[in-house]
Write a protein that holds these residues in place. Structure first.
Motif, PDB file in Angstrom:
ATOM      1  N   PRO A   1     -12.592   0.269  -2.431  1.00  0.00           N
ATOM      2  CA  PRO A   1     -12.140  -0.973  -1.794  1.00  0.00           C
ATOM      3  C   PRO A   1     -11.092  -1.711  -2.631  1.00  0.00           C
ATOM      4  CG  PRO A   1     -14.496  -0.779  -1.579  1.00  0.00           C
ATOM      5  CD  PRO A   1     -14.057   0.361  -2.446  1.00  0.00           C
ATOM      6  N   GLU A   2     -11.157  -1.549  -3.950  1.00  0.00           N
ATOM      7  CA  GLU A   2     -10.201  -2.262  -4.796  1.00  0.00           C
ATOM      8  C   GLU A   2      -8.799  -1.679  -4.680  1.00  0.00           C
ATOM      9  OE1 GLU A   2     -13.229  -1.062  -6.297  1.00  0.00           O
ATOM     10  OE2 GLU A   2     -14.027  -2.964  -5.548  1.00  0.00           O
ATOM     11  N   LYS A   3      -8.735  -0.408  -4.297  1.00  0.00           N
ATOM     12  CA  LYS A   3      -7.423   0.248  -4.254  1.00  0.00           C
ATOM     13  C   LYS A   3      -6.601  -0.146  -3.046  1.00  0.00           C
ATOM     14  CE  LYS A   3      -7.553   4.519  -6.917  1.00  0.00           C
ATOM     15  NZ  LYS A   3      -7.555   5.972  -6.799  1.00  0.00           N
ATOM     16  N   VAL A   4      -7.262  -0.778  -2.076  1.00  0.00           N
ATOM     17  CA  VAL A   4      -6.536  -1.140  -0.864  1.00  0.00           C
ATOM     18  C   VAL A   4      -5.531  -2.234  -1.201  1.00  0.00           C
ATOM     19  CG1 VAL A   4      -6.758  -2.155   1.427  1.00  0.00           C
ATOM     20  CG2 VAL A   4      -8.434  -0.503   0.617  1.00  0.00           C
ATOM     21  N   PRO A   5      -4.254  -1.965  -0.965  1.00  0.00           N
ATOM     22  CA  PRO A   5      -3.263  -2.964  -1.336  1.00  0.00           C
ATOM     23  C   PRO A   5      -3.377  -4.177  -0.439  1.00  0.00           C
ATOM     24  CG  PRO A   5      -2.214  -1.189  -0.132  1.00  0.00           C
ATOM     25  CD  PRO A   5      -3.649  -0.793  -0.312  1.00  0.00           C
ATOM     26  N   GLY A   6      -3.523  -5.339  -1.052  1.00  0.00           N
ATOM     27  CA  GLY A   6      -3.571  -6.555  -0.254  1.00  0.00           C
ATOM     28  C   GLY A   6      -2.164  -6.879   0.202  1.00  0.00           C
TER      29      GLY A   6
ATOM     30  N   ARG B   1     -10.466  -6.091   7.004  1.00  0.00           N
ATOM     31  CA  ARG B   1     -10.653  -5.518   5.679  1.00  0.00           C
ATOM     32  C   ARG B   1     -11.033  -4.028   5.775  1.00  0.00           C
ATOM     33  NH1 ARG B   1      -9.394  -5.753   0.601  1.00  0.00           N
ATOM     34  NH2 ARG B   1     -10.819  -4.434  -0.539  1.00  0.00           N
TER      35      ARG B   1
ATOM     36  N   CYS C   1      -6.305   3.296   4.500  1.00  0.00           N
ATOM     37  CA  CYS C   1      -5.970   3.892   3.205  1.00  0.00           C
ATOM     38  C   CYS C   1      -6.575   5.282   3.065  1.00  0.00           C
ATOM     39  CB  CYS C   1      -6.457   3.003   2.065  1.00  0.00           C
ATOM     40  SG  CYS C   1      -5.417   1.578   1.848  1.00  0.00           S
TER      41      CYS C   1
END
Lengths: 381, 260
Positions: free
Chosen positions: A109-114, B118, B125
């Motif tokens: 989840p952290e890798k998803v570019p905001g 989200r 991704c």
């Protein structure tokens, strides 16, 4: 502790995905597909996972897709963070292949570019810079246009008469219908609205002054320019913009043909010829509209109306009205073409710049018209 | 892997544009789990056939049975339902220019899943990684992508809903040989991972050898021949030979045989 996140199970073809927590086991069921996951997905982050070793039971899961695999992978990642031992049971061969596939992508989840949300200050800076660059670009465009034009004046053989004639037909001749109709109606409206007031003072004949002056000096040039901005300015942007997207502009360049010479100058010149002519036409139609209304509502005869017009409208006012038209034309065509060249990449960009072109040229026309009024008043014309 | 269970059945399909007959009572079957390639000269109606199977163009006459349902006699809502189970990779990608790649992939998900933005971004991704792009590429806009990346991004969007049936319109056209080979590989990987049935239109001989389980040759408004790539290449049929017995086709075959 039991957290039943989705008690409703529908007995149709598709079933809602479920996730229940019972003691130290997570019990999954239903269709773990993107269409059905919405049932519990939103509460996933607030989910209180059991501590210690966890069993995940997937026996009741009927369908499983990459979306479901990702949600499971997300859970596994979360559990791995707490260094909890996980025991998965009931995973079909197909589903475990999908889970492997998703975990091998290495996405967390952290890798998803905001999407980069900018602050107020940054947005302000960006938009001011954009506007400044736009202004400079427009200036450069006008400069380039002028230099190419001068070059053509020195060598008139390079003037593209055929293109000019074509654009004259498109922007001038084909606009006669709408310009005529709208200015006729405008004349009717002015006579109708003003006539009632004038009759109260027994000054019905002065409807000719009202219609004549307002149409010839102000409204006919303005309404014609606005119609042409909407009709031709937008067409210029869309044409050049689409050519830009399909690389036709580059194709012209590669053949040694300057887009400025072929695409821009003929349009600007043609519109500078067409708009004054259309304005004269609009003058006539507007006065005609007033005349019809005056005879119907105020009993002012055609002859006396025309007599009065020739006294009320001076040659000066007439020339002022027509004199503004080429300036408006230059603004509309320049903005239209420049916006066309600003298009990059996509169909959406063509639409955006076409809108901008019409909005900006109408705005510029009205601002310049106001400037004309002030200046002419200053010089007492 | 191959089962006789038909995913698409095309029966007596006719398509006319004005007086020009493109397809005349054409029949074909697509089996579940196979990669079917449609080949033919320019103007033989490969792409229109694909468009009709993907419910993008109504036929003049005849029927298309898609996933067991007749397409032409169905209502709008049912067809929308059915369309969710299809994915189409268009020749030029057809990515929406005003959206980033990640937003492009999110379009079908937002429309059909009701998931949070989200999670949709996260799934997007995952799909990006599956097609060999990186999560950060998701922020790029289509006009910032190279040809190969654009095809991959478009493929990621086509597989956003894990379609059972994937249509590929000239997947390797416009790609350099290296990217084209990598794209073929990618399609094979996705095939083994997600197991969709694939119908593709292509001219690319290398792709045909690499991917196609079965090949259908279109010409003269009908199916001229069908069979595996080997059968096509060995065919002595005068209608088939020009297409599979030319220097480029032979070179592609030689390359496959060398690597085998």
């Amino acid at each position: 502790m039991t957290a039943n996140l989705s008690p409703s199970m529908r007995n149709d073809k598709q079933q809602r995905a479920t996730l229940q927590i019972k003691d130290s086991s997570l019990i999954c069921g239903g269709d773990w597909t993107v269409q059905q996951l919405a049932a519990f997905e939103r509460s996933l982050d607030q989910l209180r996972l059991p501590t210690g070793p966890v069993q995940i039971d997937l026996r009741a899961v009927r369908r499983f897709d990459t979306g479901g695999a990702w949600v499971l992978q997300r859970l596994l990642l979360k559990l791995a963070q707490g260094q909890q031992a996980v025991d998965i049971s009931g995973l079909s061969a197909e589903a475990s292949g999908l889970l492997k596939l998703v975990s091998e992508t290495g996405i967390t989840p952290e890798k998803v570019p905001g999407s980069a949300r900018s602050g107020v200050l940054e947005a302000l800076g960006r938009s001011s810079l954009e506007r400044a660059l736009y202004g400079i670009g427009l200036l450069a465009f006008v400069g380039e246009m002028a230099s190419v034009w001068l070059g053509q004046l020195i060598r008139p053989g390079r003037i593209r008469w055929r293109e000019i004639a074509h654009e004259l037909g498109e922007a001038g001749y084909k606009a006669l219908g709408i310009v005529g109709l709208l200015s006729f109606l405008l004349g009717v409206v002015i006579a109708y609205q003003g006539g009632g007031q004038l009759r109260q003072y027994a000054a019905s004949l002065f409807v000719a002054d009202l219609v004549g002056l307002s149409m010839v000096r102000e409204l006919a040039p303005l309404i014609t320019a606005i119609i042409i901005a909407g009709r031709s300015g937008s067409a210029y942007t869309a044409q050049i913009g689409t050519m830009q997207v399909t690389e036709e502009v580059d194709a012209l360049r590669s053949m040694g043909i300057a887009p400025m010479e072929l695409l821009v100058l003929p349009k600007v010149l043609a519109l500078m010829i067409a708009l004054p002519l259309l304005t004269v036409y609009a003058d006539i139609m507007g006065v005609l509209g007033g005349m019809v209304m005056a005879s119907m509502q105020l009993d002012v005869g055609f002859a006396s109306y025309i007599d009065r017009i020739s006294i009320a409208v001076s040659v000066e006012s007439y020339l002022v009205g027509i004199g503004k038209a080429p300036v408006f034309a230059a603004i509309i065509a320049t903005v239209g073409c420049y916006q066309g060249f600003q298009v990059v990449g996509s169909a959406e960009s063509v639409g955006r710049h076409t809108t901008l072109s019409v909005v900006q040229s109408i705005m510029a026309v009205i601002v310049v018209d106001a400037a004309f009024s002030v200046a002419l008043n200053y010089f007492g014309i | 892997m191959l089962s006789p269970d038909p995913v698409i059945e095309v029966r007596d399909l006719t398509l006319r544009f004005g007086r020009k007959v493109v397809h005349d009572r054409l029949n074909l079957t697509v089996r579940r789990g196979e990669i079917l390639a449609i080949v033919g000269g320019s103007g033989s109606g490969k792409s229109t056939l694909l468009r009709m199977m993907a419910m993008l163009q109504p036929p003049s006459a005849g029927t298309v049975l898609l996933l067991g349902d007749e397409v032409t006699s169905r209502g709008l809502v049912q067809n929308l339902e059915l369309r969710r189970r299809l994915g189409v990779l268009f020749q030029q990608g057809a990515l929406f220019g005003g959206m980033s790649v990640l937003e492009n992939i999110g379009v079908p998900l937002h429309e059909h899943s009701g998931l949070s933005a989200r999670l949709i971004d996260e799934i997007g991704c995952v799909k990006l990684e599956l097609v060999g792009l990186e999560a950060n590429d998701g922020l790029l806009y289509p006009n910032q992508l190279s040809g190969g990346m654009r095809k991959r991004a478009a493929l990621a969007r086509a597989i956003a809903l894990d379609p059972e049936l994937l249509f590929l319109d000239e997947p390797t056209s416009g790609l350099d040989p290296l990217s084209a080979a990598a794209f073929d590989e990618l399609i094979l990987e996705l095939k083994s991972a997600l197991d969709p049935t694939i119908v593709m239109v292509t001219h690319d001989m290398d792709s045909l050898w690499q991917l196609a389980d079965r090949v259908i040759l279109l010409g003269e408004t009908r199916v001229l021949a069908e069979g595996t790539m080997e059968e096509m290449a060995d065919s002595r049929d005068p209608a088939v030979m020009p297409f599979f017995q030319n220097p480029r086709a032979r070179a592609a075959r030689a390359a496959v045989e060398r690597s085998a």
